[in-house]
Design an enzyme around this catalytic site. Structure first.
Site, PDB file in Angstrom:
ATOM      1  N   GLU A 114       1.650   0.900   6.077  1.00 55.02           N
ATOM      2  CA  GLU A 114       0.971   0.184   7.151  1.00 55.02           C
ATOM      3  C   GLU A 114       0.638  -1.132   6.508  1.00 55.02           C
ATOM      4  OE1 GLU A 114      -3.229   1.904   8.420  1.00 55.02           O
ATOM      5  OE2 GLU A 114      -2.560   3.606   7.615  1.00 55.02           O
TER       6      GLU A 114
ATOM      7  N   CYS B 206      -2.772   8.813   4.647  1.00 52.74           N
ATOM      8  CA  CYS B 206      -1.761   9.359   4.527  1.00 52.74           C
ATOM      9  C   CYS B 206      -1.651  10.088   3.423  1.00 52.74           C
ATOM     10  CB  CYS B 206      -0.148   8.699   4.559  1.00 52.74           C
ATOM     11  SG  CYS B 206      -0.528   8.339   6.431  1.00 52.74           S
TER      12      CYS B 206
ATOM     13  N   VAL C 165       1.855   5.239  13.014  1.00 53.69           N
ATOM     14  CA  VAL C 165       3.143   6.268  13.533  1.00 53.69           C
ATOM     15  C   VAL C 165       4.281   5.753  15.172  1.00 53.69           C
ATOM     16  CG1 VAL C 165       4.900   7.999  13.184  1.00 53.69           C
ATOM     17  CG2 VAL C 165       2.747   7.594  11.303  1.00 53.69           C
TER      18      VAL C 165
ATOM     19  N   LEU D 161       1.931   1.025  -9.552  1.00 53.64           N
ATOM     20  CA  LEU D 161       2.331   0.791 -10.483  1.00 53.64           C
ATOM     21  C   LEU D 161       0.447   0.207 -11.346  1.00 53.64           C
ATOM     22  CD1 LEU D 161       4.412   1.277 -13.175  1.00 53.64           C
ATOM     23  CD2 LEU D 161       3.099   3.289 -12.657  1.00 53.64           C
TER      24      LEU D 161
HETATM   25  C1  UDX Z   1       1.943   5.372   2.523  1.00 57.13           C
HETATM   26  C2  UDX Z   1       3.550   5.623   2.093  1.00 57.13           C
HETATM   27  O1  UDX Z   1       2.975   4.404   1.049  1.00 57.13           O
HETATM   28  C3  UDX Z   1       4.463   5.658   3.222  1.00 57.13           C
HETATM   29  O2  UDX Z   1       5.594   5.434   2.962  1.00 57.13           O
HETATM   30  C4  UDX Z   1       4.225   6.350   4.231  1.00 57.13           C
HETATM   31  O3  UDX Z   1       4.727   7.254   5.015  1.00 57.13           O
HETATM   32  C5  UDX Z   1       2.461   7.137   4.304  1.00 57.13           C
HETATM   33  O4  UDX Z   1       1.937   6.716   3.786  1.00 57.13           O
HETATM   34  P1  UDX Z   1       0.479   4.028   3.470  1.00 57.13           P
HETATM   35  O5  UDX Z   1      -1.181   4.829   3.787  1.00 57.13           O
HETATM   36  O6  UDX Z   1       0.065   2.104   4.269  1.00 57.13           O
HETATM   37  O7  UDX Z   1       1.625   4.559   3.592  1.00 57.13           O
HETATM   38  O8  UDX Z   1      -0.180   3.276   2.335  1.00 57.13           O
HETATM   39  P2  UDX Z   1       0.198   2.833   0.563  1.00 57.13           P
HETATM   40  O9  UDX Z   1       0.566   1.488   0.746  1.00 57.13           O
HETATM   41  O10 UDX Z   1       1.011   3.894   0.374  1.00 57.13           O
HETATM   42  O11 UDX Z   1      -0.822   2.880  -0.042  1.00 57.13           O
HETATM   43  C6  UDX Z   1      -1.865   4.043   0.177  1.00 57.13           C
HETATM   44  C7  UDX Z   1      -2.960   3.645  -1.306  1.00 57.13           C
HETATM   45  O12 UDX Z   1      -2.788   3.672  -2.660  1.00 57.13           O
HETATM   46  C8  UDX Z   1      -3.527   2.371  -1.353  1.00 57.13           C
HETATM   47  O13 UDX Z   1      -5.355   2.701  -0.626  1.00 57.13           O
HETATM   48  C9  UDX Z   1      -2.956   1.423  -2.292  1.00 57.13           C
HETATM   49  O14 UDX Z   1      -4.111   0.210  -2.327  1.00 57.13           O
HETATM   50  C10 UDX Z   1      -3.240   2.221  -3.656  1.00 57.13           C
HETATM   51  N1  UDX Z   1      -1.974   1.959  -3.906  1.00 57.13           N
HETATM   52  C11 UDX Z   1      -1.247   1.696  -3.700  1.00 57.13           C
HETATM   53  C12 UDX Z   1      -2.409   1.539  -5.846  1.00 57.13           C
HETATM   54  O15 UDX Z   1      -3.942   1.945  -5.311  1.00 57.13           O
HETATM   55  N2  UDX Z   1      -1.832   0.617  -6.316  1.00 57.13           N
HETATM   56  C13 UDX Z   1      -0.748   0.867  -5.648  1.00 57.13           C
HETATM   57  O16 UDX Z   1       0.001   0.721  -7.049  1.00 57.13           O
HETATM   58  C14 UDX Z   1      -0.274   1.656  -4.735  1.00 57.13           C
END
Ligand code: UDX
Length: 450
Positions: A156, A279, A11, A269
């Site tokens: 990320e 996060c 960040v 979804l």
């Molecule tokens: C997140 C938030 O999206 C971002 O706005 C915030 O500021 C920081 O935290 P990030 O940690 O980079 O971002 O990952 P993100 O894209 O949100 O995915 C999080 C987790 O959810 C991943 O493990 C991903 O694989 C999982 N995921 C995401 C699912 O299992 N299904 C989905 O449909 C979307």
């Protein structure tokens, strides 16, 4: 404007580099000297697509500097962004000691008024505590401090683009002067007056970011409420996937139709192994604790957390049912990062899954395009392959734990021929069941008819 950044995690680094990219003069520091050393010598401590180019250009043009000297940092910026880590304590609360430490340094070293901006994800009311700490520690100097909250929504893997093309910029402020200062910082982004390193030759047309000025408490709450909602959405999709599996429906078809309803939206979804990273899991936990401490029974969040924990067990059962005996089996795992396009393995579901398989006596050979160095530090006793093809050699099962694009495009005839048993367990629903069967694989995923 002169801006300082404390904390060079993803960040802090993305914020610092992008603010320099849009024209500000930025100095960054970190308590971890090795990170500053890496940055000073032209390297990056993290993998984030596009960030290397932004950092290199801003440094060359003299707008981005790194320093180990906290005094210099405090002096250098009229606005200071606090981007330090707030990891979970054993009781689930966020550990705010790094923020407290930075507040003390700013308060004692400042020789001119400062706007101190919380960028780290913090529980509501941290802004008040920050203000109090700055006032208490800085009482001898008589310098005035203002506090603002500017939550980040950077994903990320797409953080540079998210910073330069946000849908909204939220600033929680305590006075109009701080609002003006924040607007000056973000003016190039709001007005799209910057050379975009992501889109060439021109950025796609789209609405300008919404500029949202709120109270500090609202801004803090917006961040936690947003991430917790995303986590709930994923857990919801995962439960629907389990039901689809029992009823012979296809989760892909179900969420596609759901997502076409603008009230629901298609993002977050995707059913699978569940959410990880530094996060979503931590923010959800901290939000639950905040609600508890505030006397609010937010039990639906606890359920979302519980559902997420159970995903690994659910998937493990699938592996066990397919292999019958796990002990002694050679298993290829493709994907270690918590999601594609990052090297981050913190709270990655793949790591927990591998630990469980290894503890049952499976031999794991894993491959990830970017995350193997970081994975070695937490999983030193498994084998690491040079490529996906190297990982699957003689394997009795192939597990897909992260949906890297590279895995979509493998030569499946070659993969099948080199495996001891052509069995794919796809924990991210990356591949098409029909296509994989046509290639001659036994194939399993989440919530789709076998
Ligand atoms: C997140 C938030 O999206 C971002 O706005 C915030 O500021 C920081 O935290 P990030 O940690 O980079 O971002 O990952 P993100 O894209 O949100 O995915 C999080 C987790 O959810 C991943 O493990 C991903 O694989 C999982 N995921 C995401 C699912 O299992 N299904 C989905 O449909 C979307």
């Amino acid at each position: 404007m002169r801006v300082s950044i404390v904390g060079t995690g993803y960040v802090g680094l993305v914020t610092g580099a992008c603010l320099a990219e849009v024209g500000h003069h930025v100095v960054c520091t970190d308590s971890d000297e090795s990170k500053i050393q890496t940055l000073e010598s032209g390297g990056l401590p993290i993998y984030e697509p596009g960030l290397d180019g932004v950092v290199a250009r801003a440094r060359k043009e003299g707008r981005l500097k790194f320093s180990r000297n906290p005094k210099e940092i405090v002096e250098a910026g009229d606005a200071i962004f606090i981007c330090v880590g707030t990891p979970p304590l054993p009781n689930g609360d966020a550990d705010l000691s790094a923020i407290d430490h930075v507040a003390r340094t700013i308060a004692t070293e400042a020789r001119s008024p400062k706007l101190v901006i919380e960028k780290s994800t913090v529980p509501a009311q941290t802004g008040q505590e920050l203000k109090r700490a700055l006032t208490v520690y800085g009482r001898k100097s008589g310098i005035s401090f203002s506090v603002a909250s500017n939550p980040e929504f950077l994903r990320e893997g797409t953080a540079v683009s998210d910073f330069l093309h946000p849908d909204r910029i939220v600033v929680g402020v305590e006075n109009e002067a701080s609002e003006r200062q924040m607007k000056e910082i973000y003016a190039p982004v709001l007005e799209r007056k910057f050379h975009c390193p992501v889109h060439a030759p021109a950025c796609p047309e789209g609405p300008a970011p919404t500029w949202l000025v709120t109270t500090i408490s609202s801004a803090e709450l917006i961040k936690h409420a947003s991430n917790s909602f995303l986590a709930m959405k994923i857990s919801y999709a995962n439960m629907v996937a389990d039901l689809a599996e029992r009823l012979g429906a296809d989760i892909g078809e179900v969420v596609r139709a759901m997502g076409l309803d603008p009230r629901i939206g298609p993002a977050f979804l995707n059913a699978g192994l569940g959410f990880g990273g530094f996060c979503l899991p931590k923010d959800l936990q901290a939000f639950v604790h905040l609600a508890e401490r505030s006397g609010v029974d937010f039990s639906m969040l606890k359920e979302a957390e519980k559902i997420n924990h159970k995903r690994i067990g659910r998937f493990y059962e699938k592996i066990k049912n397919s292999l019958w005996v796990v002990k002694g089996k050679q298993i290829a795992v493709l994907g270690l990062a918590f999601k594609p396009n990052t090297d981050d393995v913190r709270f990655a579901p793949s790591i927990d899954l591998i630990e469980q398989l290894a503890s049952e006596g499976a031999h794991i050979r894993a491959y990830d395009p970017e995350a193997m160095d970081r994975a070695r530090a937490v999983l030193p006793n498994i084998d690491y392959a040079k490529s996906a093809y190297d990982a699957v050699k003689d394997a009795e099962a192939l597990v897909i734990a992260t949906e890297w694009d590279e895995f979509r495009k493998l030569d499946w005839d070659r993969v099948r021929n080199s495996m001891a048993r052509p069995l794919i367990l796809d924990a991210r629903n990356l591949l098409s069941p029909r296509a994989m069967k046509a290639f001659g694989f036994e194939y399993q995923s989440f919530g789709r008819p076998d």
